[in-house]
Design an enzyme around this catalytic site. Structure first.
Site, mmCIF file in Angstrom:
data_model
loop_
_atom_site.group_PDB
_atom_site.id
_atom_site.type_symbol
_atom_site.label_atom_id
_atom_site.label_comp_id
_atom_site.label_asym_id
_atom_site.label_seq_id
_atom_site.Cartn_x
_atom_site.Cartn_y
_atom_site.Cartn_z
ATOM 1 N N HIS A 225 -5.704 -9.747 -3.195
ATOM 2 C CA HIS A 225 -4.634 -8.917 -2.638
ATOM 3 C C HIS A 225 -4.029 -9.592 -1.409
ATOM 4 O O HIS A 225 -4.743 -10.205 -0.609
ATOM 5 C CB HIS A 225 -5.169 -7.533 -2.257
ATOM 6 C CG HIS A 225 -5.272 -6.603 -3.423
ATOM 7 N ND1 HIS A 225 -4.348 -5.615 -3.682
ATOM 8 C CD2 HIS A 225 -6.176 -6.532 -4.430
ATOM 9 C CE1 HIS A 225 -4.683 -4.968 -4.777
ATOM 10 N NE2 HIS A 225 -5.794 -5.510 -5.260
ATOM 11 N N PRO A 226 -2.730 -9.470 -1.232
ATOM 12 C CA PRO A 226 -2.066 -10.093 -0.084
ATOM 13 C C PRO A 226 -2.228 -9.250 1.179
ATOM 14 O O PRO A 226 -2.513 -8.055 1.120
ATOM 15 C CB PRO A 226 -0.590 -10.120 -0.510
ATOM 16 C CG PRO A 226 -0.451 -8.897 -1.374
ATOM 17 C CD PRO A 226 -1.765 -8.781 -2.117
ATOM 18 N N ALA B 172 7.315 -4.383 -4.563
ATOM 19 C CA ALA B 172 7.862 -3.030 -4.647
ATOM 20 C C ALA B 172 7.027 -2.050 -3.838
ATOM 21 O O ALA B 172 7.565 -1.142 -3.181
ATOM 22 C CB ALA B 172 7.928 -2.596 -6.102
#
Length: 469
Positions: free
Chosen positions: A369-370, A388
């Site tokens: 995950h960023p 998004a």
């Protein structure tokens, strides 16, 4: 593939609006079963007499013998009970489940059915048990039933109900290809589509509870008032749900030799009069309901997740858990079925794999995950889903001060816990995310690992809800 065919989900908590004609709050569907002359009897080539659904509740088959009392009870249904029901219900749309051999022995009753405008569906060739028949034998009986029905009625049946069916019945009926609906199901209060016999087949489910057959079972109705009260309670419940915006269908099952008796017929009349006194009630044949449903809610065209190949399943869901397609690969091997053909169904399968994975594999998912509003976001290198999601909380439009705060928190969190801060962004606004960031930074790593895993599962759920609805 390891697949389980039964569907325990159906329409779930929110059923589709059937949009019954005229804005009706309920569809009432009355079935008159016409079986008299099609029951087990050595005169019909059977091995024993009939033992099912009559006043003789504890009857046993008589091998090789006729049963005079049982036969005369069935004859009552044709000679007296049918005509009483015809007089009572002739002004209403009714579906007849007609056993083909019984119809062939009832020319005057068939004329009366047709003159009343009743739909005559097929109730099979004979009113016998099909559980031990081979698929080929049952198919042959179905073909013969359709041919005989067409000769007697003048047109082929558009609906099918065996009743005493086998595990092959729905598949055989779907393969035959000429039925607008099959009624061999008790699984819902609305029509629904199934994949069977290589096609989409509409099921218009029937009932065994709002059914006079319970006059002929050990635990059932022993007076007309019980039957009347049960029908009214069923109607009231479904009518109220329709008023609340969730219309359904009430099926009522009748038999000429059972409710055709005077003491029971009086109760049926009171119940029908009660229903007709309400506004917004659509009395319809099963064929009318099937045709309305097919026009209003046609068979879904999207490929069902449980029927996808491994390659297609991974292509569709491999990115739900960030950069971790192995979760979808393993989930495809689970016991999937129709109950998994929804957002929550797929989520259950994917999440089972994530939860059973070792700590190192789950840590890899977390590290995939960023950072929130981090370097990857600034360089526009996030996945479309992450882009998004972060934009939904305004993380793509930060002030310099906010960006500096996120950078500080990201660095401190990763340094302390060894994986990025993860939160289901769509559940929060920017202020809520920052507050959670500050609060969770103080947690120990074990606590944060568990919380991060929960957040990853929630992110996956939200992504699937957006993807599959």
């Amino acid at each position: 593939m390891n697949r389980y065919p039964r569907d325990f989900t159906g329409y779930g908590p929110t059923a589709p609006d059937p949009n019954w004609p005229g804005g009706a709050k309920i569809a009432v569907q009355i079935v008159v079963n016409y079986e008299e002359g099609g029951e087990n009897n050595i005169l019909h080539g059977d091995m024993a007499s009939e033992a099912f659904l009559s006043e003789i509740v504890s009857a046993e088959p008589w091998p090789g013998q006729r049963h005079w009392n049982k036969e005369s009870i069935y004859e009552y249904g044709a000679r007296a009970g049918f005509w009483r029901l015809h007089r009572m219900l002739g002004h209403l749309p009714v579906t007849v489940y007609g056993v083909a051999t019984a119809l062939a022995r009832a020319p005057e009753q068939v004329v009366a059915m047709k003159s009343a405008g009743w739909e005559i569906a097929s109730h099979g060739l004979k009113w016998i048990e099909y559980k031990d028949y081979s698929k080929a034998e049952e198919r042959a009986h179905m073909d013969e039933a359709i041919a005989l029905h067409t000769e007697v009625v003048g047109e082929r049946p558009r609906g099918w109900y065996t009743g005493r069916c086998s595990m092959h019945t729905v598949e055989i009926a779907a393969e035959e290809g000429g039925f607008a609906y099959v009624a061999d199901s008790y699984a819902d209060e609305l029509p629904y589509w199934v994949k069977a016999g290589g096609r989409d087949q509409l099921i218009v489910p029937y009932t065994l509870d709002a059914n006079d057959m319970r006059f002929a079972t050990p635990q059932g109705f022993n007076s007309g008032y019980q039957f009347e009260a049960y029908l009214k309670d069923s109607f009231d419940t479904l009518y109220a749900e329709g008023v609340a915006g969730a219309p359904k269908m009430l099926s009522i099952g009748l038999h000429c030799r059972l409710v055709g008796r005077p003491g029971r017929a009086a109760a049926l009349k009171r119940a029908i009069d009660y229903m007709t006194s309400h506004d917004g009630v659509w009395f319809a044949t099963r064929l009318q309901i099937a045709e309305h449903w097919a026009a209003t809610h046609p068979a879904p065209v999207a490929e069902r997740p449980s029927e996808m190949s491994l390659e297609d399943f991974v292509a569709a869901f491999g990115g739900i858990y960030e950069h971790s397609p192995w979760i979808a690969e393993r989930a495809h091997a689970l016991e999937l079925g129709p109950t998994h053909d929804s957002a929550l169904g797929v989520h259950s399968a994917l999440t089972r794999i994530f939860r059973r994975a070792g700590e190192d594999e789950r840590l890899g998912v977390l590290r995939a995950h960023p950072d929130l509003a981090g370097k990857l976001a600034a360089a526009k290198r996030l996945t479309a889903e992450s882009t998004a999601e972060q934009a939904s909380a305004g993380l793509d439009a930060l002030t310099d001060e906010e960006r500096a705060t996120f950078t500080r928190l990201n660095s401190a969190y990763v340094e302390k816990h060894g994986f990025p801060f993860i939160i289901a962004v769509r559940d929060h606004d920017k202020a809520g995310i920052l507050a959670a960031f500050e609060r969770r930074l103080a947690n120990d790593t074990a606590t944060e690992f568990s919380e991060a895993c929960r957040q990853v599962e929630r992110i996956a759920e939200l992504r699937l809800l957006e993807k599959l609805g």
